[in-house]
Design a protein around this motif. Structure first.
Motif, PDB file in Angstrom:
ATOM      1  N   ASN A 217      19.671   1.256  31.311  1.00  8.94           N
ATOM      2  CA  ASN A 217      20.877   0.560  31.730  1.00  8.94           C
ATOM      3  C   ASN A 217      20.467  -0.759  32.381  1.00  8.94           C
ATOM      4  N   MET A 219      21.732  -4.039  34.557  1.00 10.63           N
ATOM      5  CA  MET A 219      22.835  -4.410  35.447  1.00 10.63           C
ATOM      6  C   MET A 219      22.567  -5.803  36.022  1.00 10.63           C
ATOM      7  N   ASN A 233      27.337  -5.256  38.867  1.00 15.04           N
ATOM      8  CA  ASN A 233      28.164  -4.767  37.755  1.00 15.04           C
ATOM      9  C   ASN A 233      28.869  -5.912  37.029  1.00 15.04           C
ATOM     10  N   VAL A 236      27.074  -4.840  32.718  1.00 11.08           N
ATOM     11  CA  VAL A 236      26.264  -3.613  32.633  1.00 11.08           C
ATOM     12  C   VAL A 236      26.158  -3.243  31.150  1.00 11.08           C
ATOM     13  N   THR A 332      35.236  -1.445  36.247  1.00 10.88           N
ATOM     14  CA  THR A 332      34.605  -1.541  37.576  1.00 10.88           C
ATOM     15  C   THR A 332      35.567  -1.160  38.699  1.00 10.88           C
ATOM     16  N   TYR A 425      26.940   2.931  37.877  1.00  7.37           N
ATOM     17  CA  TYR A 425      26.785   1.672  38.598  1.00  7.37           C
ATOM     18  C   TYR A 425      27.847   1.622  39.696  1.00  7.37           C
ATOM     19  N   MET A 432      25.697  -2.220  45.915  1.00 11.26           N
ATOM     20  CA  MET A 432      25.182  -1.013  45.263  1.00 11.26           C
ATOM     21  C   MET A 432      24.444  -0.085  46.236  1.00 11.26           C
ATOM     22  N   HIS A 454      18.598   6.889  41.115  1.00  5.77           N
ATOM     23  CA  HIS A 454      19.715   6.636  40.209  1.00  5.77           C
ATOM     24  C   HIS A 454      20.135   7.878  39.433  1.00  5.77           C
TER      25      HIS A 454
END
Lengths: 468, 125
Positions: A217, A219, A233, A236, A332, A425, A432, A454
Protein backbone atom coordinates in the motif's frame (compact mmCIF):
# COMPACT_ATOMS: atom_id res chain seq x y z
CA UNK A 1 4.64 -71.81 -25.92
CA UNK A 2 6.58 -73.11 -22.92
CA UNK A 3 9.76 -71.84 -24.50
CA UNK A 4 8.16 -68.44 -25.02
CA UNK A 5 7.18 -68.28 -21.37
CA UNK A 6 10.67 -69.30 -20.30
CA UNK A 7 12.23 -66.70 -22.57
CA UNK A 8 9.89 -64.05 -21.18
CA UNK A 9 10.82 -65.01 -17.66
CA UNK A 10 14.51 -64.92 -18.47
CA UNK A 11 14.16 -61.49 -20.04
CA UNK A 12 12.33 -60.24 -16.97
CA UNK A 13 14.84 -61.73 -14.61
CA UNK A 14 17.61 -60.10 -16.59
CA UNK A 15 15.91 -56.77 -16.65
CA UNK A 16 14.82 -56.71 -13.04
CA UNK A 17 17.76 -58.46 -11.53
CA UNK A 18 17.90 -61.84 -10.01
CA UNK A 19 15.89 -63.09 -7.11
CA UNK A 20 16.22 -65.93 -4.73
CA UNK A 21 13.73 -67.08 -2.21
CA UNK A 22 15.46 -64.97 0.37
CA UNK A 23 16.12 -61.67 -1.28
CA UNK A 24 15.58 -59.15 -4.01
CA UNK A 25 18.61 -57.78 -5.77
CA UNK A 26 18.83 -55.54 -8.78
CA UNK A 27 21.79 -53.98 -10.56
CA UNK A 28 20.51 -51.05 -12.56
CA UNK A 29 21.35 -51.17 -16.26
CA UNK A 30 20.01 -50.06 -19.61
CA UNK A 31 17.62 -52.97 -19.35
CA UNK A 32 16.12 -51.85 -16.05
CA UNK A 33 12.40 -51.48 -16.30
CA UNK A 34 11.12 -48.24 -14.80
CA UNK A 35 7.43 -47.64 -15.34
CA UNK A 36 5.46 -44.45 -14.86
CA UNK A 37 2.97 -44.23 -12.05
CA UNK A 38 -0.60 -43.89 -13.16
CA UNK A 39 -3.02 -44.04 -10.26
CA UNK A 40 -1.99 -46.61 -7.67
CA UNK A 41 1.31 -46.52 -5.80
CA UNK A 42 1.00 -50.17 -4.88
CA UNK A 43 -0.40 -52.00 -7.88
CA UNK A 44 0.69 -49.97 -10.93
CA UNK A 45 3.09 -52.23 -12.86
CA UNK A 46 3.68 -54.18 -9.67
CA UNK A 47 6.60 -56.11 -11.09
CA UNK A 48 8.52 -53.06 -12.19
CA UNK A 49 10.32 -50.15 -10.71
CA UNK A 50 7.98 -47.18 -10.56
CA UNK A 51 8.53 -43.46 -10.93
CA UNK A 52 6.17 -40.50 -11.09
CA UNK A 53 6.45 -37.87 -13.75
CA UNK A 54 3.49 -36.17 -12.09
CA UNK A 55 5.36 -35.44 -8.88
CA UNK A 56 8.31 -33.49 -10.20
CA UNK A 57 12.03 -33.85 -10.59
CA UNK A 58 12.64 -35.86 -7.42
CA UNK A 59 10.50 -38.66 -8.77
CA UNK A 60 11.78 -38.71 -12.35
CA UNK A 61 14.80 -40.98 -12.13
CA UNK A 62 16.46 -42.79 -14.96
CA UNK A 63 19.41 -44.98 -15.72
CA UNK A 64 22.50 -43.02 -16.74
CA UNK A 65 25.00 -45.20 -18.58
CA UNK A 66 27.85 -42.77 -17.89
CA UNK A 67 27.60 -43.40 -14.15
CA UNK A 68 26.05 -46.88 -14.34
CA UNK A 69 23.25 -46.02 -11.99
CA UNK A 70 19.96 -44.23 -11.60
CA UNK A 71 19.87 -40.53 -10.93
CA UNK A 72 17.63 -37.54 -11.44
CA UNK A 73 17.63 -33.75 -11.54
CA UNK A 74 15.76 -33.31 -8.27
CA UNK A 75 16.86 -32.20 -4.86
CA UNK A 76 16.31 -35.75 -3.70
CA UNK A 77 16.14 -39.14 -5.40
CA UNK A 78 12.96 -41.19 -5.01
CA UNK A 79 13.08 -44.80 -6.18
CA UNK A 80 10.12 -47.15 -5.84
CA UNK A 81 11.05 -50.79 -6.20
CA UNK A 82 8.76 -53.54 -7.49
CA UNK A 83 6.20 -55.05 -5.13
CA UNK A 84 7.58 -57.91 -3.04
CA UNK A 85 6.50 -60.18 -0.22
CA UNK A 86 8.14 -59.61 3.16
CA UNK A 87 8.68 -62.39 5.68
CA UNK A 88 9.70 -60.61 8.85
CA UNK A 89 13.10 -59.04 9.50
CA UNK A 90 14.74 -57.49 6.45
CA UNK A 91 17.61 -55.24 5.45
CA UNK A 92 17.67 -52.78 2.57
CA UNK A 93 21.14 -52.14 1.22
CA UNK A 94 22.04 -49.79 -1.60
CA UNK A 95 25.20 -49.56 -3.64
CA UNK A 96 25.59 -45.88 -4.36
CA UNK A 97 27.84 -42.95 -5.18
CA UNK A 98 27.80 -39.47 -3.77
CA UNK A 99 30.51 -37.03 -4.80
CA UNK A 100 30.86 -35.38 -1.40
CA UNK A 101 32.02 -36.72 1.95
CA UNK A 102 28.94 -35.15 3.52
CA UNK A 103 26.40 -37.55 4.94
CA UNK A 104 22.76 -37.45 4.01
CA UNK A 105 19.40 -38.83 5.12
CA UNK A 106 17.33 -41.57 3.55
CA UNK A 107 13.58 -42.01 3.95
CA UNK A 108 12.08 -45.46 3.43
CA UNK A 109 8.41 -46.23 3.27
CA UNK A 110 6.20 -49.06 2.05
CA UNK A 111 3.07 -48.86 -0.12
CA UNK A 112 0.27 -50.97 1.30
CA UNK A 113 -2.15 -53.08 -0.80
CA UNK A 114 -4.53 -52.49 -2.42
CA UNK A 115 -3.42 -48.86 -2.77
CA UNK A 116 -3.81 -46.38 -4.22
CA UNK A 117 -1.87 -44.36 -1.64
CA UNK A 118 -1.53 -45.98 1.77
CA UNK A 119 1.85 -46.39 3.43
CA UNK A 120 3.36 -48.08 6.44
CA UNK A 121 6.56 -48.42 8.44
CA UNK A 122 8.07 -45.16 7.13
CA UNK A 123 11.25 -44.01 8.83
CA UNK A 124 14.34 -41.89 8.35
CA UNK A 125 17.88 -43.20 8.37
CA UNK A 126 20.29 -40.44 9.17
CA UNK A 127 24.00 -40.06 8.46
CA UNK A 128 24.27 -42.24 5.39
CA UNK A 129 27.92 -41.52 4.60
CA UNK A 130 29.07 -39.61 1.53
CA UNK A 131 31.48 -41.56 -0.64
CA UNK A 132 33.71 -38.91 -2.19
CA UNK A 133 32.76 -40.15 -5.61
CA UNK A 134 33.48 -43.83 -4.99
CA UNK A 135 30.95 -46.68 -5.19
CA UNK A 136 30.03 -47.89 -1.76
CA UNK A 137 27.38 -50.00 -0.06
CA UNK A 138 25.33 -49.13 2.98
CA UNK A 139 22.40 -50.76 4.74
CA UNK A 140 19.86 -48.00 4.88
CA UNK A 141 17.09 -49.80 6.72
CA UNK A 142 16.71 -52.80 9.03
CA UNK A 143 13.19 -53.49 10.14
CA UNK A 144 10.42 -56.05 10.05
CA UNK A 145 7.35 -56.46 7.88
CA UNK A 146 5.07 -59.29 6.86
CA UNK A 147 3.02 -59.23 3.68
CA UNK A 148 3.27 -57.62 0.24
CA UNK A 149 4.45 -54.06 -0.11
CA UNK A 150 6.19 -51.77 -2.56
CA UNK A 151 9.24 -50.19 -0.91
CA UNK A 152 10.09 -46.53 -1.49
CA UNK A 153 13.65 -45.27 -1.05
CA UNK A 154 14.20 -41.53 -0.97
CA UNK A 155 17.73 -40.17 -0.67
CA UNK A 156 17.19 -36.65 0.66
CA UNK A 157 20.16 -35.20 -1.14
CA UNK A 158 20.64 -33.98 -4.68
CA UNK A 159 23.24 -35.82 -6.72
CA UNK A 160 23.03 -39.31 -5.23
CA UNK A 161 23.41 -42.16 -7.73
CA UNK A 162 22.09 -45.63 -6.90
CA UNK A 163 23.76 -48.56 -8.65
CA UNK A 164 21.96 -51.46 -7.02
CA UNK A 165 19.40 -52.35 -4.40
CA UNK A 166 19.28 -55.45 -2.23
CA UNK A 167 16.40 -56.32 0.09
CA UNK A 168 16.78 -59.45 2.19
CA UNK A 169 14.19 -61.98 3.31
CA UNK A 170 11.64 -61.13 0.66
CA UNK A 171 10.10 -62.98 -2.26
CA UNK A 172 9.84 -61.13 -5.52
CA UNK A 173 7.76 -62.35 -8.45
CA UNK A 174 8.37 -60.43 -11.69
CA UNK A 175 5.18 -59.18 -13.22
CA UNK A 176 4.39 -59.05 -16.94
CA UNK A 177 4.20 -55.97 -19.07
CA UNK A 178 7.39 -54.23 -18.05
CA UNK A 179 9.10 -52.18 -20.70
CA UNK A 180 12.40 -50.37 -20.66
CA UNK A 181 12.21 -46.61 -20.26
CA UNK A 182 15.25 -44.42 -20.10
CA UNK A 183 15.86 -40.69 -20.11
CA UNK A 184 14.16 -38.09 -18.00
CA UNK A 185 10.97 -38.17 -19.96
CA UNK A 186 8.05 -35.95 -19.12
CA UNK A 187 5.43 -34.11 -21.07
CA UNK A 188 6.72 -30.74 -22.17
CA UNK A 189 4.12 -29.35 -24.56
CA UNK A 190 5.92 -26.10 -25.36
CA UNK A 191 9.37 -27.77 -25.43
CA UNK A 192 10.90 -25.09 -23.24
CA UNK A 193 12.64 -27.64 -21.06
CA UNK A 194 10.21 -27.36 -18.16
CA UNK A 195 7.82 -30.28 -17.66
CA UNK A 196 4.17 -29.36 -17.96
CA UNK A 197 3.49 -30.20 -14.35
CA UNK A 198 6.00 -27.58 -13.21
CA UNK A 199 5.31 -25.07 -15.98
CA UNK A 200 2.85 -22.30 -15.11
CA UNK A 201 2.47 -21.70 -18.86
CA UNK A 202 2.77 -25.19 -20.39
CA UNK A 203 1.79 -24.02 -23.87
CA UNK A 204 3.89 -20.87 -24.02
CA UNK A 205 7.63 -21.35 -24.67
CA UNK A 206 8.32 -17.73 -23.66
CA UNK A 207 6.95 -18.16 -20.16
CA UNK A 208 7.48 -20.80 -17.50
CA UNK A 209 7.20 -19.42 -13.98
CA UNK A 210 4.86 -17.05 -12.21
CA UNK A 211 5.65 -15.55 -8.81
CA UNK A 212 4.00 -12.80 -6.85
CA UNK A 213 5.40 -10.04 -4.72
CA UNK A 214 3.85 -9.10 -1.38
CA UNK A 215 0.86 -6.80 -1.69
CA UNK A 216 1.75 -3.27 -0.75
CA UNK A 217 0.00 0.00 0.00
CA UNK A 218 1.46 3.39 -0.98
CA UNK A 219 0.24 6.43 0.96
CA UNK A 220 1.02 10.04 0.09
CA UNK A 221 0.95 13.54 1.48
CA UNK A 222 0.45 15.72 -1.58
CA UNK A 223 1.57 19.14 -0.38
CA UNK A 224 5.26 18.31 -0.91
CA UNK A 225 7.60 20.13 -0.36
CA UNK A 226 5.49 21.54 2.46
CA UNK A 227 3.92 19.70 5.33
CA UNK A 228 0.25 18.79 5.32
CA UNK A 229 -1.98 17.16 7.90
CA UNK A 230 0.00 13.92 8.06
CA UNK A 231 -3.05 11.76 7.42
CA UNK A 232 -1.16 10.19 4.52
CA UNK A 233 -4.36 9.59 2.60
CA UNK A 234 -4.17 12.26 -0.08
CA UNK A 235 -3.52 9.36 -2.42
CA UNK A 236 -3.57 5.72 -1.34
CA UNK A 237 -2.76 3.07 -3.93
CA UNK A 238 -2.66 -0.64 -3.28
CA UNK A 239 -0.76 -2.82 -5.69
CA UNK A 240 -0.28 -6.45 -6.55
CA UNK A 241 2.70 -7.50 -8.60
CA UNK A 242 3.32 -10.69 -10.57
CA UNK A 243 6.65 -11.57 -12.14
CA UNK A 244 6.78 -13.99 -15.05
CA UNK A 245 10.04 -15.56 -16.17
CA UNK A 246 10.95 -18.13 -18.79
CA UNK A 247 12.67 -21.49 -18.45
CA UNK A 248 16.06 -19.75 -18.31
CA UNK A 249 14.89 -17.38 -15.59
CA UNK A 250 14.78 -14.47 -18.03
CA UNK A 251 12.29 -11.77 -17.05
CA UNK A 252 9.51 -11.71 -19.63
CA UNK A 253 6.51 -10.00 -18.04
CA UNK A 254 5.76 -7.81 -15.04
CA UNK A 255 2.12 -7.32 -14.14
CA UNK A 256 1.11 -4.51 -11.80
CA UNK A 257 -2.45 -4.25 -10.59
CA UNK A 258 -2.98 -0.83 -9.04
CA UNK A 259 -6.12 0.17 -7.19
CA UNK A 260 -6.76 3.65 -5.85
CA UNK A 261 -8.11 2.95 -2.39
CA UNK A 262 -8.50 6.53 -1.29
CA UNK A 263 -7.85 10.10 -2.29
CA UNK A 264 -8.39 12.73 0.36
CA UNK A 265 -7.29 15.52 -1.86
CA UNK A 266 -8.35 18.00 -4.48
CA UNK A 267 -5.07 17.90 -6.35
CA UNK A 268 -5.20 15.52 -9.29
CA UNK A 269 -2.37 13.01 -9.26
CA UNK A 270 -1.02 10.21 -11.35
CA UNK A 271 1.04 7.21 -10.31
CA UNK A 272 3.98 5.68 -12.11
CA UNK A 273 6.74 3.14 -11.80
CA UNK A 274 10.39 3.70 -12.53
CA UNK A 275 12.35 0.49 -13.01
CA UNK A 276 15.76 1.57 -11.85
CA UNK A 277 18.62 0.19 -13.88
CA UNK A 278 16.39 -1.03 -16.69
CA UNK A 279 16.61 0.79 -19.98
CA UNK A 280 13.44 1.82 -21.83
CA UNK A 281 14.70 -0.20 -24.77
CA UNK A 282 14.47 -3.38 -22.70
CA UNK A 283 10.71 -2.95 -22.60
CA UNK A 284 8.85 -4.49 -25.50
CA UNK A 285 5.37 -3.22 -24.72
CA UNK A 286 3.11 -1.79 -22.04
CA UNK A 287 -0.63 -2.39 -21.96
CA UNK A 288 -3.49 -1.75 -19.61
CA UNK A 289 -2.59 1.60 -18.08
CA UNK A 290 -4.96 4.55 -17.92
CA UNK A 291 -3.62 7.61 -19.70
CA UNK A 292 -6.38 10.06 -20.51
CA UNK A 293 -5.01 13.52 -19.81
CA UNK A 294 -2.41 13.89 -22.52
CA UNK A 295 0.14 15.19 -20.04
CA UNK A 296 2.79 12.53 -20.65
CA UNK A 297 4.99 12.06 -23.69
CA UNK A 298 5.10 8.35 -24.35
CA UNK A 299 7.33 6.20 -26.50
CA UNK A 300 6.00 3.60 -28.89
CA UNK A 301 6.79 0.82 -26.42
CA UNK A 302 4.71 2.43 -23.66
CA UNK A 303 7.54 3.89 -21.61
CA UNK A 304 7.82 7.60 -20.97
CA UNK A 305 10.11 9.51 -23.28
CA UNK A 306 13.06 11.42 -21.92
CA UNK A 307 13.95 8.93 -19.22
CA UNK A 308 17.19 7.03 -18.69
CA UNK A 309 15.41 4.27 -16.81
CA UNK A 310 12.16 2.74 -17.96
CA UNK A 311 9.25 4.73 -16.52
CA UNK A 312 5.78 3.22 -16.90
CA UNK A 313 2.80 5.31 -15.83
CA UNK A 314 -0.01 3.31 -14.24
CA UNK A 315 -2.53 6.17 -14.50
CA UNK A 316 -2.21 9.89 -15.07
CA UNK A 317 -5.19 11.06 -13.00
CA UNK A 318 -6.78 9.08 -10.22
CA UNK A 319 -10.02 10.97 -10.77
CA UNK A 320 -10.55 9.30 -14.14
CA UNK A 321 -10.49 5.83 -12.67
CA UNK A 322 -12.41 6.50 -9.48
CA UNK A 323 -15.87 7.69 -8.52
CA UNK A 324 -16.49 9.52 -5.25
CA UNK A 325 -20.22 8.84 -5.50
CA UNK A 326 -20.98 12.42 -4.58
CA UNK A 327 -18.53 12.68 -1.70
CA UNK A 328 -15.90 15.38 -1.56
CA UNK A 329 -13.12 12.83 -1.20
CA UNK A 330 -12.65 9.21 -2.13
CA UNK A 331 -13.02 6.93 0.88
CA UNK A 332 -11.48 9.07 3.61
CA UNK A 333 -14.58 10.24 5.49
CA UNK A 334 -16.46 7.41 7.15
CA UNK A 335 -19.80 9.15 7.11
CA UNK A 336 -19.61 9.91 3.40
CA UNK A 337 -20.79 7.58 0.67
CA UNK A 338 -18.21 5.01 -0.23
CA UNK A 339 -16.54 5.58 -3.56
CA UNK A 340 -15.33 3.09 -6.10
CA UNK A 341 -12.31 2.83 -8.33
CA UNK A 342 -11.45 0.69 -11.31
CA UNK A 343 -8.16 -1.17 -10.90
CA UNK A 344 -5.66 -0.76 -13.68
CA UNK A 345 -3.84 -3.94 -14.64
CA UNK A 346 -0.66 -2.98 -16.40
CA UNK A 347 1.23 -5.63 -18.34
CA UNK A 348 4.85 -4.82 -19.06
CA UNK A 349 6.53 -7.16 -21.52
CA UNK A 350 10.30 -7.34 -21.68
CA UNK A 351 12.40 -8.15 -24.70
CA UNK A 352 13.85 -11.65 -24.59
CA UNK A 353 17.20 -10.25 -25.60
CA UNK A 354 17.27 -8.01 -22.54
CA UNK A 355 18.67 -10.90 -20.52
CA UNK A 356 17.09 -9.35 -17.44
CA UNK A 357 16.25 -11.50 -14.45
CA UNK A 358 13.83 -11.05 -11.63
CA UNK A 359 16.77 -9.90 -9.54
CA UNK A 360 17.08 -6.84 -11.81
CA UNK A 361 13.70 -5.49 -10.77
CA UNK A 362 14.21 -2.40 -8.61
CA UNK A 363 10.86 -0.71 -8.05
CA UNK A 364 10.55 3.04 -7.62
CA UNK A 365 6.85 3.92 -7.51
CA UNK A 366 5.97 7.60 -7.33
CA UNK A 367 3.07 10.00 -7.62
CA UNK A 368 3.07 13.08 -9.81
CA UNK A 369 0.69 15.96 -10.27
CA UNK A 370 -1.45 15.56 -13.35
CA UNK A 371 -1.06 19.21 -14.26
CA UNK A 372 2.57 19.47 -13.19
CA UNK A 373 4.43 16.36 -14.39
CA UNK A 374 7.69 17.29 -12.70
CA UNK A 375 6.08 17.47 -9.27
CA UNK A 376 7.00 13.95 -8.18
CA UNK A 377 6.69 12.42 -4.73
CA UNK A 378 8.76 9.35 -3.96
CA UNK A 379 9.37 7.35 -0.83
CA UNK A 380 12.20 8.62 1.30
CA UNK A 381 15.57 7.70 -0.16
CA UNK A 382 14.19 6.96 -3.62
CA UNK A 383 15.61 9.09 -6.36
CA UNK A 384 13.66 11.38 -8.71
CA UNK A 385 13.26 10.47 -12.36
CA UNK A 386 14.89 12.48 -15.11
CA UNK A 387 11.67 14.45 -15.54
CA UNK A 388 11.28 15.48 -11.92
CA UNK A 389 11.44 19.17 -11.13
CA UNK A 390 14.65 19.40 -9.15
CA UNK A 391 13.90 23.04 -8.36
CA UNK A 392 11.57 21.77 -5.64
CA UNK A 393 14.48 20.30 -3.71
CA UNK A 394 15.50 22.38 -0.76
CA UNK A 395 12.30 24.39 -0.78
CA UNK A 396 9.57 24.34 1.86
CA UNK A 397 10.40 21.58 4.32
CA UNK A 398 12.32 19.47 1.81
CA UNK A 399 15.92 18.58 2.61
CA UNK A 400 16.78 16.55 -0.49
CA UNK A 401 20.49 16.45 -1.18
CA UNK A 402 21.11 14.08 -4.04
CA UNK A 403 24.87 14.38 -3.69
CA UNK A 404 24.61 12.88 -0.22
CA UNK A 405 21.97 10.26 -0.93
CA UNK A 406 19.14 12.15 0.72
CA UNK A 407 15.93 12.41 -1.27
CA UNK A 408 12.32 13.19 -0.49
CA UNK A 409 13.18 13.65 3.16
CA UNK A 410 12.14 16.64 5.20
CA UNK A 411 14.32 18.81 7.39
CA UNK A 412 12.88 16.81 10.32
CA UNK A 413 13.59 13.44 8.73
CA UNK A 414 9.98 12.85 7.63
CA UNK A 415 8.70 11.33 4.38
CA UNK A 416 5.90 12.43 2.08
CA UNK A 417 5.27 8.86 0.93
CA UNK A 418 5.03 5.70 3.02
CA UNK A 419 4.49 2.15 1.87
CA UNK A 420 3.10 -0.50 4.15
CA UNK A 421 1.94 -4.08 4.01
CA UNK A 422 -1.42 -3.21 5.49
CA UNK A 423 -4.37 -2.12 3.40
CA UNK A 424 -5.89 0.51 5.65
CA UNK A 425 -5.09 4.15 6.34
CA UNK A 426 -6.06 7.10 8.53
CA UNK A 427 -9.31 9.00 8.03
CA UNK A 428 -9.47 12.53 6.68
CA UNK A 429 -7.42 15.14 8.49
CA UNK A 430 -6.46 12.80 11.32
CA UNK A 431 -2.75 12.38 11.90
CA UNK A 432 -1.91 8.76 11.13
CA UNK A 433 -0.19 8.50 14.50
CA UNK A 434 -3.66 8.86 16.03
CA UNK A 435 -4.86 5.81 14.11
CA UNK A 436 -1.87 3.51 14.17
CA UNK A 437 -0.87 3.72 17.80
CA UNK A 438 2.46 1.91 17.44
CA UNK A 439 3.59 3.77 14.36
CA UNK A 440 5.49 6.41 16.29
CA UNK A 441 7.23 3.85 18.48
CA UNK A 442 8.13 1.87 15.37
CA UNK A 443 9.60 4.94 13.70
CA UNK A 444 11.46 6.08 16.81
CA UNK A 445 13.00 2.64 17.19
CA UNK A 446 14.33 2.86 13.67
CA UNK A 447 11.97 0.14 12.51
CA UNK A 448 13.12 -2.37 15.13
CA UNK A 449 10.09 -2.38 17.44
CA UNK A 450 6.47 -2.86 16.40
CA UNK A 451 7.23 -3.89 12.85
CA UNK A 452 3.64 -5.09 12.72
CA UNK A 453 2.26 -1.61 13.47
CA UNK A 454 0.10 -1.70 10.36
CA UNK A 455 -1.12 -5.28 10.47
CA UNK A 456 -1.81 -5.94 14.13
CA UNK A 457 -5.53 -5.46 14.67
CA UNK A 458 -5.51 -5.44 18.47
CA UNK A 459 -6.84 -2.49 20.40
CA UNK A 460 -3.45 -1.48 21.69
CA UNK A 461 -2.14 -1.11 18.16
CA UNK A 462 -4.86 1.05 16.68
CA UNK A 463 -7.69 3.42 17.29
CA UNK A 464 -10.24 2.02 14.89
CA UNK A 465 -12.25 5.23 14.98
CA UNK A 466 -9.37 6.98 13.25
CA UNK A 467 -8.79 4.37 10.57
CA UNK A 468 -10.87 4.10 7.43
CA UNK B 1 42.10 16.40 39.74
CA UNK B 2 41.88 17.10 35.98
CA UNK B 3 41.56 13.41 35.20
CA UNK B 4 38.77 13.02 37.81
CA UNK B 5 36.84 15.86 36.21
CA UNK B 6 37.39 14.34 32.79
CA UNK B 7 36.14 10.92 33.92
CA UNK B 8 33.10 12.52 35.53
CA UNK B 9 32.35 14.45 32.36
CA UNK B 10 32.63 11.32 30.24
CA UNK B 11 30.32 9.48 32.63
CA UNK B 12 27.73 12.25 32.44
CA UNK B 13 27.94 12.27 28.66
CA UNK B 14 27.53 8.50 28.58
CA UNK B 15 24.48 8.66 30.83
CA UNK B 16 22.92 11.38 28.73
CA UNK B 17 23.61 9.40 25.60
CA UNK B 18 22.06 6.24 27.05
CA UNK B 19 19.04 8.16 28.31
CA UNK B 20 18.48 9.68 24.88
CA UNK B 21 18.68 6.29 23.20
CA UNK B 22 16.23 4.74 25.66
CA UNK B 23 13.77 7.55 25.21
CA UNK B 24 13.89 7.13 21.46
CA UNK B 25 13.51 3.37 21.47
CA UNK B 26 11.00 3.03 24.24
CA UNK B 27 8.92 6.07 23.45
CA UNK B 28 6.13 6.42 21.01
CA UNK B 29 2.97 5.98 23.01
CA UNK B 30 3.18 9.57 24.18
CA UNK B 31 3.72 10.93 20.69
CA UNK B 32 0.52 12.59 19.61
CA UNK B 33 1.40 13.71 16.13
CA UNK B 34 3.68 12.83 13.29
CA UNK B 35 5.62 16.04 13.74
CA UNK B 36 6.71 14.94 17.22
CA UNK B 37 8.42 11.78 15.98
CA UNK B 38 12.18 11.67 16.48
CA UNK B 39 13.77 9.03 14.29
CA UNK B 40 17.29 7.65 14.40
CA UNK B 41 19.61 8.96 11.72
CA UNK B 42 19.13 7.14 8.45
CA UNK B 43 15.73 5.62 9.17
CA UNK B 44 13.69 5.69 5.97
CA UNK B 45 10.23 4.52 7.11
CA UNK B 46 10.50 1.35 5.04
CA UNK B 47 8.28 -1.57 6.04
CA UNK B 48 10.13 -4.05 3.89
CA UNK B 49 13.42 -5.89 3.95
CA UNK B 50 15.44 -7.22 1.07
CA UNK B 51 16.90 -10.58 1.91
CA UNK B 52 19.29 -12.80 0.01
CA UNK B 53 18.13 -16.25 -1.00
CA UNK B 54 21.05 -18.62 -1.25
CA UNK B 55 20.79 -21.72 -3.40
CA UNK B 56 23.93 -23.67 -2.54
CA UNK B 57 26.03 -25.69 -4.91
CA UNK B 58 25.32 -29.41 -4.72
CA UNK B 59 28.38 -31.58 -4.76
CA UNK B 60 28.46 -34.41 -7.24
CA UNK B 61 25.95 -32.88 -9.60
CA UNK B 62 26.80 -32.62 -13.25
CA UNK B 63 27.11 -29.06 -14.65
CA UNK B 64 23.82 -27.84 -16.01
CA UNK B 65 21.74 -30.13 -13.80
CA UNK B 66 18.69 -28.07 -13.02
CA UNK B 67 15.93 -28.20 -10.48
CA UNK B 68 12.97 -25.87 -10.09
CA UNK B 69 12.99 -24.09 -6.75
CA UNK B 70 9.73 -22.61 -5.49
CA UNK B 71 9.76 -20.48 -2.35
CA UNK B 72 6.47 -19.56 -0.71
CA UNK B 73 5.22 -17.36 2.08
CA UNK B 74 3.18 -18.65 5.00
CA UNK B 75 -0.03 -18.35 2.96
CA UNK B 76 1.37 -20.49 0.18
CA UNK B 77 1.93 -17.68 -2.31
CA UNK B 78 4.82 -18.45 -4.63
CA UNK B 79 7.29 -15.61 -4.07
CA UNK B 80 10.10 -17.04 -6.13
CA UNK B 81 10.30 -19.68 -8.82
CA UNK B 82 13.71 -20.36 -10.20
CA UNK B 83 15.18 -22.98 -12.47
CA UNK B 84 18.38 -23.40 -10.50
CA UNK B 85 21.60 -24.92 -11.78
CA UNK B 86 22.42 -27.26 -8.90
CA UNK B 87 26.08 -27.46 -9.88
CA UNK B 88 26.73 -23.87 -8.87
CA UNK B 89 25.76 -21.52 -6.06
CA UNK B 90 23.09 -18.94 -6.83
CA UNK B 91 22.08 -15.91 -4.79
CA UNK B 92 18.94 -13.91 -5.41
CA UNK B 93 17.49 -10.82 -3.71
CA UNK B 94 13.93 -11.06 -2.45
CA UNK B 95 11.81 -8.21 -1.09
CA UNK B 96 9.69 -9.21 1.90
CA UNK B 97 7.72 -7.57 4.67
CA UNK B 98 10.03 -6.62 7.53
CA UNK B 99 8.04 -8.94 9.78
CA UNK B 100 8.79 -12.06 7.74
CA UNK B 101 11.25 -14.37 9.45
CA UNK B 102 10.69 -17.61 7.60
CA UNK B 103 9.87 -18.88 4.17
CA UNK B 104 8.65 -22.23 2.93
CA UNK B 105 9.11 -24.63 0.11
CA UNK B 106 7.35 -27.80 -0.84
CA UNK B 107 9.68 -30.51 -2.00
CA UNK B 108 8.56 -32.54 -4.94
CA UNK B 109 7.96 -35.43 -2.57
CA UNK B 110 5.26 -33.28 -1.00
CA UNK B 111 6.97 -32.29 2.25
CA UNK B 112 6.57 -28.62 3.27
CA UNK B 113 9.87 -27.39 4.61
CA UNK B 114 10.69 -24.20 6.50
CA UNK B 115 13.57 -21.88 5.69
CA UNK B 116 14.52 -19.56 8.52
CA UNK B 117 15.75 -16.09 7.64
CA UNK B 118 18.87 -15.23 9.58
CA UNK B 119 20.73 -11.96 9.17
CA UNK B 120 18.64 -11.29 6.06
CA UNK B 121 19.83 -14.53 4.46
CA UNK B 122 17.65 -17.53 3.65
CA UNK B 123 19.58 -20.63 2.69
CA UNK B 124 17.75 -23.24 0.66
CA UNK B 125 19.09 -26.72 1.36
Amino acid sequence: MKNTVKLFAVVLLFSLGYTTKAQFHHDFSLSSTIEDYSSNWYSDDAGCFLRSIKNGADHIYYYDLSVDGVRNAGSSLVVRTPVMSFNGNFDITIEYTFASSSSFTVWTNFAVPPGPSSWTNGDYTYNVPGTNGARSSYTIRSSSLTGSYRPLIQCLQAGVIIHSITITNVVYAPGPGCSVTNGGGCTDSDTDGVCDDADDFPNDPDKAFSAVMPQKNWMYEDLYPNYGDFDFNDLVVSSEREVITDADNILRVLKVKATVSAAGAAISQGWALELKGISPSDVLSVNGNSLTEGVLVMGANGTENGQTNAVIPMFDNFKTISNNNGSQFLNTVKTDAMGTSTPVEVVIEFAKGSELGREDLDFNFFSFRTNDRGHEIHEMGFTPTDLANNALFGTGKDATDLNNGASYVSVDGFPWAISSMGGDYAIEKVDMVQGFLKFAAWAQSGGVSFQDWHTNMSGTYRNAANIY
Amino acid sequence: MKSKVFIAAVAVLALVSCAKKESQVGAGSNVGSFSEIKTPMGFDFSSTQTITVQLPKHEGVAPGTRSIITIEDAEGNALLKYNADLSQETTLPLELPATTDELFYTSTSGLRETIKISNKIATFK
